[in-house]
Design an enzyme around this catalytic site. Structure first.
Site, PDB file in Angstrom:
ATOM      1  N   GLY A 268      69.275  -8.547   4.677  1.00 25.02           N
ATOM      2  CA  GLY A 268      68.813  -7.267   4.147  1.00 25.02           C
ATOM      3  C   GLY A 268      67.452  -7.384   3.497  1.00 25.02           C
ATOM      4  N   HIS A 269      67.272  -8.422   2.668  1.00 23.91           N
ATOM      5  CA  HIS A 269      65.963  -8.651   2.045  1.00 23.91           C
ATOM      6  C   HIS A 269      64.890  -8.928   3.102  1.00 23.91           C
ATOM      7  CE1 HIS A 269      68.739 -10.091  -1.274  1.00 23.91           C
ATOM      8  NE2 HIS A 269      68.016  -9.196  -1.904  1.00 23.91           N
TER       9      HIS A 269
ATOM     10  N   ARG B 260      76.032 -11.042  -3.664  1.00 24.49           N
ATOM     11  CA  ARG B 260      77.318 -11.288  -4.320  1.00 24.49           C
ATOM     12  C   ARG B 260      78.465 -11.473  -3.329  1.00 24.49           C
ATOM     13  NH1 ARG B 260      74.632  -7.974  -8.276  1.00 24.49           N
ATOM     14  NH2 ARG B 260      74.662  -8.998 -10.324  1.00 24.49           N
TER      15      ARG B 260
END
Length: 281
Positions: free
Chosen positions: A36-37, A189
């Protein structure tokens, strides 16, 4: 890629780019990067001439008994991934650099209203920490454009509001949530999940999809919410919140509203997972 923990180094490099009339994109992160980053960085590289990324685990946005100390730090792997994705400048400040007077004496930025619901209600002070550090990073980097993931939907709206209210000359772009093949939203997470928990985790996205489908078919907000909560409990989740809000303001949704977003936070073992679904009806 140039890496520095010093504010002056970042400003010097950005000024050099600007002197040549080149544009600068910024992607703030807390590290422990996932796809995602990396997608944010690649989008930024397509939009602007240069991409700056920050990695800073921000103590101001963590509450008591949260996972500040446990949050994974993976700088070497992150640096390699960022270089491949097209980042040219990496800012890796320490807490002492960002908060030289300490947190208690730090001037802070608070976005009223929108910061106080949902994650803001569950994590008091969280969005004060987010808004403060993002405002500081914007002042350090001074980008033309900044990129954020839509997975953190409330955070994105908080930052958009802050930029508008403070007249910051920065375009904020939200990028679609990147998901694993199972539908689970990618998150740093997710590493807290056991194998069995990871197998159960896609139930969160399925619950949101079922809620949206029910609303479009004429079911009430209360009906779809109760059904979704039951499905989450059955999958092993403990919901923190599961709410239907107006997509633009995060006000409680009314039956006549067309632009809606379903937002959820739920615990699965040690992990607190968040997700959302934006849709029109």
């Amino acid at each position: 890629m140039i890496t520095s923990a010093h504010i002056d180094d970042i400003r010097t490099q950005v000024r050099a780019w600007r002197a040549k009339g080149e544009t600068v994109a910024f992607v703030p992160t807390m590290g422990n990067l996932h796809q995602g980053h990396i997608t944010l960085v690649k989008e930024a590289a397509q939009k602007c001439d240069h991409v700056v990324v920050s990695i800073f685990v921000n103590p101001m946005q963590f509450g008591q008994n949260e996972d500040l100390d446990a949050y994974p730090r993976t700088l070497a792997a992150d640096s390699e991934a960022l270089t491949t994705a097209g980042a040219e400048l990496l800012f890796t400040p320490t807490p002492a650099t960002i908060y030289p007077k300490g947190l208690a004496q730090q001037t802070f930025v608070e976005v009223p209203g929108i910061s106080e619901v949902l994650c803001g209600a569950s994590r008091p002070g969280h969005f004060r920490g987010v808004a403060t550090v993002v405002c500081k990073l914007f002042n350090i980097v001074q980008p033309d454009v900044a990129f954020f993931g839509n997975k953190d939907y409330q955070q994105l709206l908080v930052i958009r509001t802050m930029v508008e209210d403070l007249s910051l000359p920065i375009e904020i772009i939200g990028v679609d949530t990147i998901r694993e093949a199972s539908g689970l939203a990618m998150s740093s997470r997710n590493g807290y999940l056991t194998r069995d928990e990871k197998a159960a985790a896609p139930a969160l996205k399925k619950a949101l999809d079922a809620m949206a489908a029910g609303i479009k078919q004429g079911e009430t907000f209360e009906q779809v919410t109760e059904q979704a909560k039951a499905s989450l409990y059955a999958a092993g989740f403990t919901p923190d919140y599961l709410e239907i809000r107006h997509a633009h303001t995060l006000a409680n949704a009314e039956p006549e509203d067309k632009a809606l977003v379903i937002l959820a936070a739920a615990y699965l073992g040690k992990a607190r997972l968040i997700d959302n679904l934006r849709f029109d009806r």
